[in-house]
Design an enzyme around this catalytic site. Structure first.
Site, PDB file in Angstrom:
ATOM      1  N   CYS A  50       0.831  -1.215   0.000  1.00  0.00           N
ATOM      2  CA  CYS A  50       0.000   0.000   0.000  1.00  0.00           C
ATOM      3  C   CYS A  50       0.861   1.260   0.000  1.00  0.00           C
ATOM      4  O   CYS A  50       0.410   2.327  -0.424  1.00  0.00           O
ATOM      5  CB  CYS A  50      -0.941   0.000   1.199  1.00  0.00           C
ATOM      6  N   GLY A 192     -16.497  -0.146  19.496  1.00  0.00           N
ATOM      7  CA  GLY A 192     -16.272   0.346  18.144  1.00  0.00           C
ATOM      8  C   GLY A 192     -15.802  -0.789  17.260  1.00  0.00           C
ATOM      9  O   GLY A 192     -15.456  -1.878  17.746  1.00  0.00           O
TER      10      GLY A 192
END
Length: 423
Positions: A50, A192
């Site tokens: 990436c 979360g």
């Protein structure tokens, strides 16, 4: 033989450009085969992550590097069906020792977005393995990558580049590990299900906590975490009734208001008989009311607390990176010396082959003369005379050339190599 690298990384281009030049796993084999067919390319490896795309190539003649650079750049654009002209400033090209030092720095984590991160070494090894499987490695590239893996190990063992955490998520896990002794007896609640919590889940997995609960607004998004770590999924309102079961709470949501308040934690601590609890709040705005830090046996760390730790550690890693540069430079010089010796071997073989050919031609001529009844002594004398003259012709002409063209250093090296002494 020489080594070069063409690349683009997070320092030279934004993600919008890097993704255009990336090689997804499913096309790497095709790309390697395509590049390996180039007449100037002797071997190739493609590293695509990436943060970077880099193409390593080995080639026979160092004088070809200008043509090779243009050819590999053109190939990159053609493979991606992309005009690279607007992106020329984003691309970099390293050759010879600079290319070797660059790859060593990449594999050691020195050239990473987070200095010292260990994942890149695994990615480099995967790129090497892919080139090996597709028969795209020259012997020189194979030797280079084996050397690089050795250098990365040296950097890890001889410097502190990986000794200190360099991410907030990992720092959170270290705080949890340092506060409690036995992870297998602890229960954790992750609040979360975003990127930060996903990183936390990856770091928590090896420690083997007794039970992990994931609390999230939507169950669907939380489900993907169960592929990383065994976890029970609950909704955010369920936190109030389940909080007393856990020892560690790590929270990172996008909620505009606190999810866990002081009153809830007070009731929780009573239900737990005041047993120690750790809260790590990585959210901005905060998920946990700061007032809970005033309660006995309650430990609260915010993202600011952890970022200061990370900042201090990155400072230490930068110092270690400077130390690693000395290791890399030394090892790169040794590899280049080996590469030069490999280049010399080809010339030595050619020189010996030429001498052998001369000898065989003169032997054949001498044997024919003997078969025709020539005098043995005369044939032997002529053979010796001609063999000597032919073997010393090239060195003699070279000595005369360098002596008459003001090349003192060349003359000294050549005369010494020929065993000549100055009178």
């Amino acid at each position: 033989m020489s080594i070069s690298v063409l690349g683009v990384n997070f320092k030279t281009a934004p993600v919008a450009i890097r993704e255009k030049l990336a090689f997804p796993n499913e096309v790497v084999a095709k790309a390697l085969y395509s590049l390996s067919q180039h007449p100037l390319v002797d071997g190739c490896v493609i590293l695509s992550t990436c943060n970077r795309t880099e193409i390593y190539v080995s080639y026979q003649h160092a004088t070809d590097y200008i043509r090779l650079k243009q050819s590999v750049t053109n190939w990159l654009g053609q493979f991606h069906h992309l005009d690279l002209q607007p992106y020329q400033d984003c691309l970099y090209w390293h050759q010879g020792q600079a290319a070797v030092e660059h790859l060593m720095a990449v594999a050691s984590g020195i050239d990473s977005m987070i200095i010292g991160e260990p994942q890149i070494l695994g990615q480099v090894k995967q790129a090497y393995s892919m080139a090996q499987q597709n028969n795209c490695l020259s012997s020189e590239l194979a030797k280079l990558f084996q050397t690089i893996f050795h250098v990365a190990k040296l950097v890890r063992t001889q410097t502190h580049i990986g000794a200190n955490t360099a991410s907030v998520a990992y720092a959170a896990c270290l705080v949890a590990r340092n506060l409690f002794n036995d992870a297998k007896q602890l229960q954790v609640m992750l609040v979360g299900a975003g990127e930060t919590i996903e990183l936390i889940a990856r770091y928590l997995k090896p420690h083997g906590f007794k039970h992990v609960i994931v609390a999230n607004r939507t169950r669907e998004k939380a489900l993907k975490l169960t592929t990383l770590i065994d976890a029970e999924i609950i909704s955010l309102p369920d936190i109030a009734t389940r909080l007393n079961e856990v020892d560690i709470v790590i929270s990172s949501t996008a909620s505009p208001l606190p999810i866990i308040g002081k009153g809830l934690v007070e009731r929780t601590m009573q239900a737990r008989n005041n047993k120690e609890m750790l809260f790590i709040d990585l959210a901005v705005p905060r998920d946990v009311e700061t007032e809970i830090a005033t309660l006995a046996n309650v430990h609260l760390y915010t993202i600011d607390d952890l970022q200061q730790t990370v900042a201090n550690n990155l400072e230490q890693r930068a110092i270690a990176a400077n130390q690693a540069q000395y290791i890399i430079q030394e090892q790169a010089e040794q590899f280049i010396d080996w590469l030069k010796s490999r280049n010399a071997v080809a010339f030595v073989k050619q020189y010996r082959s030429n001498a052998e050919t001369i000898k065989q031609q003169l032997e054949l001529k001498a044997l024919n003369a003997l078969k025709q009844g020539a005098n043995v002594d005369e044939v032997f004398a002529e053979f010796s005379h001609k063999l000597t003259n032919k073997l010393i012709h090239a060195p003699t002409q070279t000595l005369l050339h360098v002596a008459t063209h003001d090349c003192d250093d060349c003359f000294k090296v050549l005369s010494k190599g020929l065993g000549l002494k100055k009178h």
